[in-house]
Design a protein around this motif. Sequence first.
Motif, PDB file in Angstrom:
ATOM      1  N   LEU A 187       0.841  -1.189   0.000  1.00 56.85           N
ATOM      2  CA  LEU A 187       0.000   0.000   0.000  1.00 56.85           C
ATOM      3  C   LEU A 187       0.878   1.241   0.000  1.00 56.85           C
ATOM      4  N   ASP A 189       1.777   4.898   1.206  1.00 56.44           N
ATOM      5  CA  ASP A 189       1.564   5.561   2.502  1.00 56.44           C
ATOM      6  C   ASP A 189       0.274   6.378   2.497  1.00 56.44           C
ATOM      7  N   SER A 192      -5.399   2.789   2.808  1.00 50.65           N
ATOM      8  CA  SER A 192      -5.821   1.625   3.596  1.00 50.65           C
ATOM      9  C   SER A 192      -6.320   0.522   2.673  1.00 50.65           C
ATOM     10  N   LEU A 193      -6.443  -0.669   3.224  1.00 51.01           N
ATOM     11  CA  LEU A 193      -7.010  -1.781   2.464  1.00 51.01           C
ATOM     12  C   LEU A 193      -8.428  -1.449   2.014  1.00 51.01           C
ATOM     13  N   LEU A 210       1.308  -8.457   3.904  1.00 55.66           N
ATOM     14  CA  LEU A 210       0.629  -7.172   4.040  1.00 55.66           C
ATOM     15  C   LEU A 210      -0.472  -7.247   5.090  1.00 55.66           C
ATOM     16  N   LYS A 213       1.129  -6.995   8.420  1.00 54.85           N
ATOM     17  CA  LYS A 213       1.609  -5.626   8.673  1.00 54.85           C
ATOM     18  C   LYS A 213       0.457  -4.710   9.055  1.00 54.85           C
ATOM     19  N   GLU A 214      -0.673  -4.843   8.349  1.00 58.00           N
ATOM     20  CA  GLU A 214      -1.813  -3.961   8.584  1.00 58.00           C
ATOM     21  C   GLU A 214      -2.544  -4.296   9.884  1.00 58.00           C
ATOM     22  N   SER A 215      -2.384  -5.525  10.391  1.00 58.13           N
ATOM     23  CA  SER A 215      -3.076  -5.928  11.620  1.00 58.13           C
ATOM     24  C   SER A 215      -2.338  -5.489  12.868  1.00 58.13           C
TER      25      SER A 215
END
Length: 216
Positions: A187, A189, A192-193, A210, A213-215
Amino acid sequence: MSKKEMIAKKAAEELAPHSIINLGIGIPTLVANYLDKDKYYLHTENGLLGVTSVEEEDIDPLLVNAGKLPVGEAVGASYFHSADSFAMIRGGHVDTAILGALQVDSNGHVANWAIPGKDIIGVGGAMDLLVGAKQIIITTNHVSKDGSPKLVDECSYPITSNRRADIIITDMATFKWKNDGYELTELIDGTSLKDVEENTTLSYRVSEKLLQKESK
């Protein structure tokens, strides 16, 4: 850094040193700003291997790339007939082509040469590059000026080739073709997903790396 420059920089990071690269019109031309000129060899369809940037005072009006933009010649550059240049492309001698797109779909098909009802230049060398280059990287804004997705389930514009794009880099995310489908690997910067999901109809899965990382 502008969105276009950000996309170009991401694309440059995907290139292998000492490879032969063809840059399409638009965002792809900016990729040259992020390459070590001693490690990459830029090719243009109109017959030059060893394309480099040129200062305004040194511009030769007869020395242009396929998009008719002024270019310079690197040390050791070579000139050849346009037919020979296309023979290089069709013969598989270009390592990577970086192209723009109007749409890319879930099968990896690229539409980048025609909009029904509008008069534009035409396909140029895009069809040959999509067929002949060893790797295809698409650089594009994630959505059109009207806000509609450019990464779609099925192209509504005429496709350029049945060859799929290997990597798609937008101002929101990077997708890579893996195991018969696109995988969202990165992603940009500030994105968001959910942002990607709301602006993409192309089928994709999110990489495990990913997701982890996002969690966090």
